[in-house]
Motif scaffolding. Sequence first.
Motif, PDB file in Angstrom:
ATOM      1  N   ILE A  38      83.839  36.009  -3.754  1.00 60.47           N
ATOM      2  CA  ILE A  38      83.897  36.552  -5.113  1.00 60.47           C
ATOM      3  C   ILE A  38      85.300  37.049  -5.433  1.00 60.47           C
ATOM      4  CG2 ILE A  38      83.046  38.419  -6.603  1.00 60.47           C
ATOM      5  CD1 ILE A  38      80.324  38.079  -5.138  1.00 60.47           C
ATOM      6  N   ILE A  39      85.916  37.774  -4.493  1.00 61.20           N
ATOM      7  CA  ILE A  39      87.286  38.259  -4.705  1.00 61.20           C
ATOM      8  C   ILE A  39      88.237  37.087  -4.889  1.00 61.20           C
ATOM      9  CG2 ILE A  39      89.220  39.454  -3.605  1.00 61.20           C
ATOM     10  CD1 ILE A  39      87.126  41.288  -2.274  1.00 61.20           C
ATOM     11  N   PHE A  40      88.105  36.061  -4.055  1.00 64.58           N
ATOM     12  CA  PHE A  40      88.950  34.880  -4.157  1.00 64.58           C
ATOM     13  C   PHE A  40      88.779  34.204  -5.517  1.00 64.58           C
ATOM     14  CE2 PHE A  40      89.817  30.327  -3.235  1.00 64.58           C
ATOM     15  CZ  PHE A  40      91.146  30.458  -2.844  1.00 64.58           C
ATOM     16  N   SER A  41      87.557  34.090  -5.985  1.00 60.41           N
ATOM     17  CA  SER A  41      87.294  33.468  -7.288  1.00 60.41           C
ATOM     18  C   SER A  41      87.900  34.273  -8.431  1.00 60.41           C
ATOM     19  CB  SER A  41      85.792  33.321  -7.508  1.00 60.41           C
ATOM     20  OG  SER A  41      85.231  32.513  -6.522  1.00 60.41           O
ATOM     21  N   VAL A  42      87.756  35.596  -8.371  1.00 55.98           N
ATOM     22  CA  VAL A  42      88.312  36.448  -9.428  1.00 55.98           C
ATOM     23  C   VAL A  42      89.835  36.356  -9.449  1.00 55.98           C
ATOM     24  CG1 VAL A  42      88.599  38.858 -10.144  1.00 55.98           C
ATOM     25  CG2 VAL A  42      86.344  38.014  -9.510  1.00 55.98           C
ATOM     26  N   VAL A  43      90.464  36.373  -8.275  1.00 57.69           N
ATOM     27  CA  VAL A  43      91.927  36.282  -8.207  1.00 57.69           C
ATOM     28  C   VAL A  43      92.401  34.922  -8.715  1.00 57.69           C
ATOM     29  CG1 VAL A  43      93.884  36.246  -6.616  1.00 57.69           C
ATOM     30  CG2 VAL A  43      92.171  38.016  -6.403  1.00 57.69           C
ATOM     31  N   CYS A  44      91.692  33.863  -8.355  1.00 53.92           N
ATOM     32  CA  CYS A  44      92.052  32.522  -8.856  1.00 53.92           C
ATOM     33  C   CYS A  44      91.927  32.449 -10.369  1.00 53.92           C
ATOM     34  CB  CYS A  44      91.171  31.457  -8.213  1.00 53.92           C
ATOM     35  SG  CYS A  44      91.612  31.047  -6.544  1.00 53.92           S
ATOM     36  N   MET A  45      90.865  33.031 -10.918  1.00 57.67           N
ATOM     37  CA  MET A  45      90.668  33.020 -12.364  1.00 57.67           C
ATOM     38  C   MET A  45      91.763  33.816 -13.072  1.00 57.67           C
ATOM     39  SD  MET A  45      88.983  31.904 -14.871  1.00 57.67           S
ATOM     40  CE  MET A  45      87.353  31.414 -14.415  1.00 57.67           C
ATOM     41  N   ALA A  46      92.100  34.986 -12.540  1.00 55.67           N
ATOM     42  CA  ALA A  46      93.161  35.802 -13.135  1.00 55.67           C
ATOM     43  C   ALA A  46      94.490  35.070 -13.077  1.00 55.67           C
ATOM     44  CB  ALA A  46      93.258  37.143 -12.420  1.00 55.67           C
ATOM     45  N   ASN A  47      94.768  34.422 -11.968  1.00 51.84           N
ATOM     46  CA  ASN A  47      96.001  33.660 -11.831  1.00 51.84           C
ATOM     47  C   ASN A  47      96.053  32.516 -12.841  1.00 51.84           C
ATOM     48  OD1 ASN A  47      98.454  33.098 -10.707  1.00 51.84           O
ATOM     49  ND2 ASN A  47      97.634  32.113  -8.886  1.00 51.84           N
ATOM     50  N   ALA A  48      94.955  31.808 -13.004  1.00 47.86           N
ATOM     51  CA  ALA A  48      94.915  30.697 -13.948  1.00 47.86           C
ATOM     52  C   ALA A  48      95.099  31.181 -15.386  1.00 47.86           C
ATOM     53  CB  ALA A  48      93.595  29.950 -13.809  1.00 47.86           C
ATOM     54  N   VAL A  49      94.473  32.292 -15.736  1.00 48.15           N
ATOM     55  CA  VAL A  49      94.611  32.829 -17.100  1.00 48.15           C
ATOM     56  C   VAL A  49      96.046  33.258 -17.364  1.00 48.15           C
ATOM     57  CG1 VAL A  49      93.952  34.775 -18.579  1.00 48.15           C
ATOM     58  CG2 VAL A  49      92.199  33.497 -17.348  1.00 48.15           C
ATOM     59  N   LEU A  50      96.675  33.914 -16.411  1.00 46.67           N
ATOM     60  CA  LEU A  50      98.056  34.346 -16.600  1.00 46.67           C
ATOM     61  C   LEU A  50      99.016  33.160 -16.706  1.00 46.67           C
ATOM     62  CD1 LEU A  50      98.093  37.392 -14.209  1.00 46.67           C
ATOM     63  CD2 LEU A  50      98.368  37.446 -16.683  1.00 46.67           C
ATOM     64  N   ILE A  51      98.803  32.135 -15.897  1.00 53.31           N
ATOM     65  CA  ILE A  51      99.637  30.934 -15.996  1.00 53.31           C
ATOM     66  C   ILE A  51      99.448  30.283 -17.354  1.00 53.31           C
ATOM     67  CG2 ILE A  51      99.912  28.582 -15.114  1.00 53.31           C
ATOM     68  CD1 ILE A  51      99.364  29.722 -12.318  1.00 53.31           C
ATOM     69  N   TRP A  52      98.222  30.213 -17.824  1.00 58.33           N
ATOM     70  CA  TRP A  52      97.937  29.621 -19.133  1.00 58.33           C
ATOM     71  C   TRP A  52      98.597  30.418 -20.252  1.00 58.33           C
ATOM     72  CZ3 TRP A  52      94.356  31.129 -23.144  1.00 58.33           C
ATOM     73  CH2 TRP A  52      94.180  30.164 -24.116  1.00 58.33           C
ATOM     74  N   MET A  53      98.552  31.755 -20.155  1.00 61.64           N
ATOM     75  CA  MET A  53      99.181  32.605 -21.174  1.00 61.64           C
ATOM     76  C   MET A  53     100.691  32.416 -21.179  1.00 61.64           C
ATOM     77  SD  MET A  53      96.923  36.083 -20.798  1.00 61.64           S
ATOM     78  CE  MET A  53      98.159  37.101 -21.520  1.00 61.64           C
ATOM     79  N   ASN A  54     101.312  32.319 -20.004  1.00 54.60           N
ATOM     80  CA  ASN A  54     102.752  32.104 -19.930  1.00 54.60           C
ATOM     81  C   ASN A  54     103.123  30.728 -20.465  1.00 54.60           C
ATOM     82  OD1 ASN A  54     103.463  34.585 -18.901  1.00 54.60           O
ATOM     83  ND2 ASN A  54     103.265  33.923 -16.778  1.00 54.60           N
ATOM     84  N   PHE A  55     102.291  29.730 -20.204  1.00 58.11           N
ATOM     85  CA  PHE A  55     102.558  28.377 -20.700  1.00 58.11           C
ATOM     86  C   PHE A  55     102.481  28.343 -22.222  1.00 58.11           C
ATOM     87  CE2 PHE A  55     100.957  24.128 -21.877  1.00 58.11           C
ATOM     88  CZ  PHE A  55     102.033  23.374 -21.427  1.00 58.11           C
ATOM     89  N   LYS A  56     101.492  29.059 -22.782  1.00 52.86           N
ATOM     90  CA  LYS A  56     101.324  29.112 -24.232  1.00 52.86           C
ATOM     91  C   LYS A  56     102.513  29.793 -24.902  1.00 52.86           C
ATOM     92  CE  LYS A  56      97.405  29.613 -26.937  1.00 52.86           C
ATOM     93  NZ  LYS A  56      96.129  30.212 -27.291  1.00 52.86           N
ATOM     94  N   ASN A  57     103.048  30.842 -24.273  1.00 48.93           N
ATOM     95  CA  ASN A  57     104.185  31.565 -24.844  1.00 48.93           C
ATOM     96  C   ASN A  57     105.466  30.755 -24.807  1.00 48.93           C
ATOM     97  OD1 ASN A  57     102.618  33.769 -25.405  1.00 48.93           O
ATOM     98  ND2 ASN A  57     103.145  34.862 -23.539  1.00 48.93           N
ATOM     99  N   LYS A  58     105.594  29.821 -23.881  1.00 51.21           N
ATOM    100  CA  LYS A  58     106.803  28.999 -23.775  1.00 51.21           C
ATOM    101  C   LYS A  58     106.899  27.991 -24.913  1.00 51.21           C
ATOM    102  CE  LYS A  58     108.296  30.509 -19.772  1.00 51.21           C
ATOM    103  NZ  LYS A  58     109.557  31.075 -19.508  1.00 51.21           N
ATOM    104  N   LYS A  59     105.748  27.527 -25.412  1.00 43.04           N
ATOM    105  CA  LYS A  59     105.753  26.510 -26.476  1.00 43.04           C
ATOM    106  C   LYS A  59     105.945  27.083 -27.829  1.00 43.04           C
ATOM    107  CE  LYS A  59     103.434  22.676 -24.502  1.00 43.04           C
ATOM    108  NZ  LYS A  59     102.511  21.619 -24.709  1.00 43.04           N
TER     109      LYS A  59
END
Length: 59
Positions: A38-59
């Motif tokens: 569960i911890i691994f899944s939550v950390v992976c999800m948080a990492n993916a959301v943050l990467i997506w947010m940073n990608f959106k801000n670059k465009k």
Amino acid sequence: MSRKKIILLVSGICNLLLGIVMLIATIMDVAVSKPLHIIFSVVCMANAVLIWMNFKNKK
């Protein structure tokens, strides 16, 4: 350094460490506990959301 980058860095490091622990446990044929998954899944999800947010801000 912005707060998002710090959170992304911490999340990435935690994700890497948890991934290594789970890989070692799999190789040694040890059952991994449900809370660790569960911890691994939550950390992976948080990492993916943050990467997506940073990608959106670059465009």
